[in-house]
Write a protein that holds these residues in place. Structure first.
Motif, mmCIF file in Angstrom:
data_model
loop_
_atom_site.group_PDB
_atom_site.id
_atom_site.type_symbol
_atom_site.label_atom_id
_atom_site.label_comp_id
_atom_site.label_asym_id
_atom_site.label_seq_id
_atom_site.Cartn_x
_atom_site.Cartn_y
_atom_site.Cartn_z
ATOM 1 N N ILE A 140 8.494 12.555 26.414
ATOM 2 C CA ILE A 140 8.818 12.828 25.005
ATOM 3 C C ILE A 140 10.253 13.297 24.775
ATOM 4 O O ILE A 140 10.714 13.310 23.653
ATOM 5 C CB ILE A 140 7.827 13.823 24.341
ATOM 6 C CG1 ILE A 140 7.912 15.210 24.968
ATOM 7 C CG2 ILE A 140 6.410 13.268 24.403
ATOM 8 C CD1 ILE A 140 7.074 16.238 24.220
ATOM 9 N N THR A 166 13.026 11.711 26.088
ATOM 10 C CA THR A 166 13.861 10.524 25.892
ATOM 11 C C THR A 166 13.229 9.521 24.956
ATOM 12 O O THR A 166 13.920 8.828 24.232
ATOM 13 C CB THR A 166 14.096 9.790 27.229
ATOM 14 O OG1 THR A 166 13.001 10.041 28.082
ATOM 15 C CG2 THR A 166 15.371 10.244 27.867
ATOM 16 N N ASP A 167 11.927 9.412 24.994
ATOM 17 C CA ASP A 167 11.270 8.289 24.367
ATOM 18 C C ASP A 167 9.992 8.679 23.665
ATOM 19 O O ASP A 167 8.944 8.162 23.980
ATOM 20 C CB ASP A 167 10.946 7.254 25.466
ATOM 21 C CG ASP A 167 11.621 5.943 25.163
ATOM 22 O OD1 ASP A 167 11.964 5.747 23.990
ATOM 23 O OD2 ASP A 167 11.783 5.136 26.096
ATOM 24 N N PHE A 168 10.099 9.554 22.690
ATOM 25 C CA PHE A 168 8.917 9.873 21.904
ATOM 26 C C PHE A 168 8.520 8.584 21.190
ATOM 27 O O PHE A 168 9.340 7.995 20.490
ATOM 28 C CB PHE A 168 9.223 10.978 20.894
ATOM 29 C CG PHE A 168 8.010 11.476 20.168
ATOM 30 C CD1 PHE A 168 7.260 12.511 20.684
ATOM 31 C CD2 PHE A 168 7.611 10.895 18.976
ATOM 32 C CE1 PHE A 168 6.127 12.957 20.016
ATOM 33 C CE2 PHE A 168 6.477 11.338 18.299
ATOM 34 C CZ PHE A 168 5.735 12.371 18.831
ATOM 35 N N PRO A 169 7.277 8.087 21.375
ATOM 36 C CA PRO A 169 6.943 6.767 20.832
ATOM 37 C C PRO A 169 7.061 6.708 19.302
ATOM 38 O O PRO A 169 6.469 7.526 18.609
ATOM 39 C CB PRO A 169 5.487 6.563 21.276
ATOM 40 C CG PRO A 169 5.288 7.501 22.426
ATOM 41 C CD PRO A 169 6.159 8.682 22.140
#
Lengths: 153, 159
Positions: free
Chosen positions: A12, A14-17
């Protein structure tokens, strides 16, 4: 914090959906239920590990101006100077550091002119010179911190 | 114009919601959409587009480093000869302990031009990294700007 928490934090940061059900995606990746994923994030927030979840904008791309400022403030004037500087909403970080230049803060504003005007106002009201050190080149900016370091490496 | 992109009022309202903290809910974007009065796709598509184009540098959790085990941070200002800035900057940037590396303008009273932010789990690790970088690049003139106290830390409100 256990290894599942660390995996979740790595995802979460870098890449929280950007998805309708983000915690379902996170849950699938670490092998737990959606409900557990959300509960773990809630707990990490309560514990103070997570400060916030949201967007981090690139100020320059938005057309804004940012700079790093340094000031050499005599010990007895630090409280007053910091109070004045911190009043400005464009000051996002401010640190007392071990140096002749002991106060270091960042300033973000909609334009270079506006930022310079505010910094001049700070200098005039406090009688302390503020060095503005805008970046001329960026070599790296990385703001996520691997949680699983030492386990994976 | 306040921004380099011409955002609609609707888009500005969405960005105002996501510059802070999104709701801790199974469907955070749906909640934001409801609050702003748009469809969820509008929120998700805007965020995806801005992320793809780099206006949003990162979308996700911001941690408090102390609680996450990264409790040492040191800013180091290096005095690097102009013709070596490119080379040295790249060496610094390649190290995983270095989170930020910038070249900045100088003043006669402050001649340091290259800045690195080092995050480490201990003071020894920090010192070791600085010593290695100095040895590796041959840059001996630098100031370690150790932080004594955090005086302010907020997220910028652009919208």
């Amino acid at each position: 914090m256990d290894s599942i928490d660390k995996k979740i934090l790595d995802i979460i940061q870098t890449d929280f959906p950007l998805d309708s059900r983000p915690y379902q995606i996170i849950a699938q990746k670490v092998g737990i239920s959606e409900e557990e994923a959300l509960n773990r994030v809630k707990k990490l927030k309560e514990m103070g590990v997570i400060r916030r979840i949201g967007a981090n904008f690139q100020s320059r791309k938005l057309g804004w101006f940012s700079t790093l400022c340094a000031a050499s403030v005599p010990e007895e004037k630090i409280t007053e100077f910091v109070q004045e500087v911190n009043k400005y909403p464009g000051v996002t970080h401010n640190y007392l550091r071990k140096n002749k230049f002991n106060i270091w803060f960042t300033y973000i504003g909609p334009s270079r002119e506006e930022v310079e005007k505010d910094l001049k106002a700070i200098s005039e009201s406090t009688g302390i010179e503020v060095l503005s050190l805008p970046a001329t080149k960026m070599f790296k900016i990385k703001v996520d911190f691997p949680m699983q370091r030492g386990e994976d490496e | 114009m306040r921004y380099s992109l011409d955002f609609s009022n609707e888009e500005l309202a969405i960005l105002k919601e996501v510059q802070g903290d999104i709701p801790l809910s199974p469907t955070p974007f749906q909640e934001i959409a409801r609050k702003v009065g748009v469809k969820e796709e509008v929120v998700l598509n805007l965020l995806k587009k801005l992320k793809e184009k780099g206006y949003i540098r990162r979308f996700g959790a911001t941690l408090r480093h102390q609680q996450a085990g990264y409790d040492q941070n040191a800013m180091v200002a290096w005095k690097v000869p102009g013709e070596r800035v490119e080379e040295v900057g790249k060496i610094f940037a390649s190290r995983k302990e270095i989170t930020h590396c910038y070249e900045r303008i100088t003043y006669p009273s402050w001649p340091y031009n290259l800045y690195t932010m080092i995050h480490a789990t201990s003071e020894e690790e920090c010192k070791q990294v600085i010593a290695e970088l100095s040895k590796l690049t041959g840059i001996k003139d630098f100031e370690v700007l150790e932080s004594i106290k955090e005086l302010k830390k907020i997220s910028m409100e652009y919208f």
